[in-house]
Design a protein around this motif. Structure first.
Motif, PDB file in Angstrom:
ATOM      1  N   THR A   1       0.830  -1.206   0.000  1.00  0.00           N
ATOM      2  CA  THR A   1       0.000   0.000   0.000  1.00  0.00           C
ATOM      3  C   THR A   1       0.865   1.257   0.000  1.00  0.00           C
ATOM      4  O   THR A   1       0.576   2.227  -0.706  1.00  0.00           O
ATOM      5  CB  THR A   1      -0.941   0.004   1.220  1.00  0.00           C
ATOM      6  N   TYR A   2       1.927   1.236   0.766  1.00  0.00           N
ATOM      7  CA  TYR A   2       2.844   2.384   0.810  1.00  0.00           C
ATOM      8  C   TYR A   2       3.397   2.686  -0.583  1.00  0.00           C
ATOM      9  O   TYR A   2       3.349   3.820  -1.054  1.00  0.00           O
ATOM     10  CB  TYR A   2       3.986   2.102   1.791  1.00  0.00           C
TER      11      TYR A   2
ATOM     12  N   GLU B   1       0.660   3.913  -3.151  1.00  0.00           N
ATOM     13  CA  GLU B   1       0.258   5.304  -2.905  1.00  0.00           C
ATOM     14  C   GLU B   1       1.371   6.273  -3.279  1.00  0.00           C
ATOM     15  O   GLU B   1       1.114   7.326  -3.856  1.00  0.00           O
ATOM     16  CB  GLU B   1      -0.147   5.490  -1.436  1.00  0.00           C
TER      17      GLU B   1
ATOM     18  N   ARG C   1       1.304   6.551  -7.036  1.00  0.00           N
ATOM     19  CA  ARG C   1       0.140   7.334  -7.491  1.00  0.00           C
ATOM     20  C   ARG C   1       0.371   8.827  -7.316  1.00  0.00           C
ATOM     21  O   ARG C   1       0.067   9.622  -8.199  1.00  0.00           O
ATOM     22  CB  ARG C   1      -1.115   6.914  -6.734  1.00  0.00           C
ATOM     23  N   ARG C   2       0.894   9.213  -6.174  1.00  0.00           N
ATOM     24  CA  ARG C   2       1.153  10.634  -5.920  1.00  0.00           C
ATOM     25  C   ARG C   2       2.204  11.170  -6.879  1.00  0.00           C
ATOM     26  O   ARG C   2       2.092  12.284  -7.387  1.00  0.00           O
ATOM     27  CB  ARG C   2       1.589  10.839  -4.476  1.00  0.00           C
TER      28      ARG C   2
ATOM     29  N   ARG D   1       0.578  11.559 -10.271  1.00  0.00           N
ATOM     30  CA  ARG D   1      -0.396  12.654 -10.258  1.00  0.00           C
ATOM     31  C   ARG D   1       0.313  13.994 -10.347  1.00  0.00           C
ATOM     32  O   ARG D   1      -0.144  14.889 -11.080  1.00  0.00           O
ATOM     33  CB  ARG D   1      -1.217  12.569  -8.972  1.00  0.00           C
TER      34      ARG D   1
END
Length: 71
Positions: free
Chosen positions: A56-57, A60, A63-64, A67
């Protein structure tokens, strides 16, 4: 220490060093001794429950990063 070796890499390229804890040792199977145990030890027993947290780390973080570059 891995962090000391990593410092040399950071002199050439930007980056970050992160550690993911493996719990307090409650996951360890019988015969591995009490409490947490560091890597490179014959009693080490990987805590499989942290796999989802570590994944998960990284998801995420990716993704950041994506983005910020596509905004």
């Amino acid at each position: 220490m891995g962090s000391e070796d990593f410092a040399y890499m950071l002199q050439a390229r930007p980056g970050a060093f992160a550690l993911l804890g493996a719990g307090n040792g409650e996951h360890r199977e019988q015969g591995h001794g009490p409490g947490p145990c560091a890597l490179h030890n014959s009693s080490y027993d990987f805590n499989d429950k942290i796999l989802a947290l570590g994944l998960t780390y990284w998801v995420e973080l990716s993704r950041r990063w994506l983005r910020e570059r596509t905004a």
